[in-house]
Design a protein around this motif. Structure first.
Motif, PDB file in Angstrom:
ATOM      1  N   SER A 293       0.569  -1.095  -0.132  1.00 27.75           N
ATOM      2  CA  SER A 293      -0.440   0.186  -0.299  1.00 27.75           C
ATOM      3  C   SER A 293       0.842   0.999   0.385  1.00 27.75           C
ATOM      4  N   GLY A 294       1.873   1.227   0.812  1.00 28.12           N
ATOM      5  CA  GLY A 294       2.948   2.397   0.515  1.00 28.12           C
ATOM      6  C   GLY A 294       3.512   2.502  -0.129  1.00 28.12           C
ATOM      7  N   SER A 295       4.177   1.974  -1.132  1.00 33.27           N
ATOM      8  CA  SER A 295       4.163   1.986  -2.390  1.00 33.27           C
ATOM      9  C   SER A 295       3.458   3.103  -4.192  1.00 33.27           C
ATOM     10  N   VAL A 296       2.144   2.142  -3.586  1.00 29.68           N
ATOM     11  CA  VAL A 296       1.071   2.515  -4.343  1.00 29.68           C
ATOM     12  C   VAL A 296       0.960   3.808  -4.032  1.00 29.68           C
ATOM     13  N   ALA A 297       0.956   4.374  -3.012  1.00 30.12           N
ATOM     14  CA  ALA A 297       0.600   6.388  -2.246  1.00 30.12           C
ATOM     15  C   ALA A 297       1.630   7.039  -2.606  1.00 30.12           C
ATOM     16  N   VAL A 298       2.825   6.075  -2.211  1.00 29.75           N
ATOM     17  CA  VAL A 298       4.333   6.689  -2.608  1.00 29.75           C
ATOM     18  C   VAL A 298       4.619   7.202  -3.892  1.00 29.75           C
ATOM     19  N   VAL A 299       4.298   6.395  -5.260  1.00 33.66           N
ATOM     20  CA  VAL A 299       4.135   6.714  -6.084  1.00 33.66           C
ATOM     21  C   VAL A 299       3.371   7.684  -6.895  1.00 33.66           C
ATOM     22  N   LEU A 300       1.754   7.413  -6.112  1.00 33.82           N
ATOM     23  CA  LEU A 300       0.590   8.269  -7.008  1.00 33.82           C
ATOM     24  C   LEU A 300       1.321  10.265  -5.740  1.00 33.82           C
ATOM     25  N   VAL A 301       1.502   9.881  -4.391  1.00 28.79           N
ATOM     26  CA  VAL A 301       2.002  10.978  -4.479  1.00 28.79           C
ATOM     27  C   VAL A 301       3.846  11.516  -4.687  1.00 28.79           C
ATOM     28  N   ASP A 302       4.180  11.651  -5.524  1.00 26.36           N
ATOM     29  CA  ASP A 302       5.345  11.439  -6.069  1.00 26.36           C
ATOM     30  C   ASP A 302       4.917  12.331  -7.772  1.00 26.36           C
ATOM     31  N   LEU A 303       3.475  11.583  -8.417  1.00 27.15           N
ATOM     32  CA  LEU A 303       2.912  12.233  -9.657  1.00 27.15           C
ATOM     33  C   LEU A 303       1.791  13.799  -9.571  1.00 27.15           C
ATOM     34  N   ALA A 304       1.871  13.680  -8.455  1.00 24.44           N
ATOM     35  CA  ALA A 304       1.046  14.701  -7.809  1.00 24.44           C
ATOM     36  C   ALA A 304       0.968  15.676  -7.948  1.00 24.44           C
TER      37      ALA A 304
END
Length: 287
Positions: free
Chosen positions: A207-218
């Protein structure tokens, strides 16, 4: 002409609101970042030990209110960098947060068998706290922002930045889950790490991997880093987290979890904004 004047008026209004919100945060930094987590730790431990009467023990409104207050420096700090693209990414992250938690409650994957043992406010489908994004997403944002500041020039590389932020998210849960289990927020069937199973951390890696990637893209990273460097209070929510959950871990003898909280303190000190001078300016002048 009228449209131009309206646009300028709206821009001025947004800037004025932002400025006022920042003033409120600056004027109340010590209360938000220190007093609230201290009161939270005391009341949560008192609730767990049966020392508070029924209306106050684990009161969901107090829990939600305290959480929102402690999150306010992060939200106000990020507001100028949240545009339509960031909102879309964070909206997707919100949907993912509900989805992965619902799957976890129903199937025991990926975190292991667990259940909520108290009501953390209204429950979605009677299974997942409606305020779950308020609890989870700021943890990811805090880990990501701290990573940007601590890594320095290394943060330019996604191969360094993203895995480090994911590791920071998992480390946050090394502090959070043992304390939450100790005070009865939720419970696992069994676990070697202060009642928490290792499978839980496999789940947090996912879950952290998905969340960090989305934040990084945001966010535009350069603009975000400029904001983070210029906004002195943007990581105060992480200070609140360390004080609240680190204190609970200390009170229950979860020494390893408390030690990880201490590492976050070192990371905050390394940013150069949490020192005696900060304490002097953050404490209200009562004279």
């Amino acid at each position: 002409m009228d449209e131009t004047m309206t646009s300028r008026t709206n821009d001025w209004t947004r800037a004025d609101v932002q400025r006022r919100l920042e003033e409120i945060i600056r004027e109340n930094r010590f209360t938000i970042a220190v007093v609230f987590p201290f009161i939270g730790a005391v009341t949560l431990v008192a609730s767990a030990e049966g020392l508070l009467p029924e209306p106050l023990a684990y009161n969901p409104l107090l829990i939600l209110f305290g959480t929102m207050v402690m999150r306010s420096p992060l939200l106000v700090g990020l507001l100028p960098r949240i545009g339509s693209w960031a909102l879309a990414c964070l909206g997707l992250l919100t949907a993912y947060t509900y989805a992965i938690e619902t799957v976890g409650v129903r199937t025991d994957w990926p975190y292991g068998a667990f259940e909520y043992t108290i009501q953390l406010g209204p429950m979605l489908f009677g299974e997942v706290p409606l305020a779950l994004p308020l609890f989870f997403i700021p943890l990811v944002l805090n880990a990501y922002l701290l990573t940007l500041l601590v890594l320095g020039d290394w943060a330019d590389s996604a191969l360094v930045r993203v895995p480090t932020a994911i590791a920071a998210v998992v480390a946050i849960d090394l502090v959070l889950d043992p304390a939450a289990v100790a005070i009865g927020f939720w419970a696992f069937e069994s676990g070697a790490y202060y009642g928490v199973p290792l499978s839980n951390y496999v789940g947090w890696i996912i879950s952290g991997s998905v969340a960090v990637v989305l934040v990084d893209l945001a966010f535009d990273r350069a603009a975000l880093l400029e904001r983070v460097r210029g906004c002195v209070f943007i990581l105060d929510d992480l200070v609140s987290f360390v004080l609240l959950w680190g204190t609970i871990n200390l009170l229950y003898g979860n020494w390893l979890a408390a030690g990880v909280a201490g590492l976050f303190c070192l990371g905050l000190f390394r940013t150069g904004r949490y020192d005696l001078e900060m304490l002097r300016t953050a404490v209200p002048d009562t004279r």
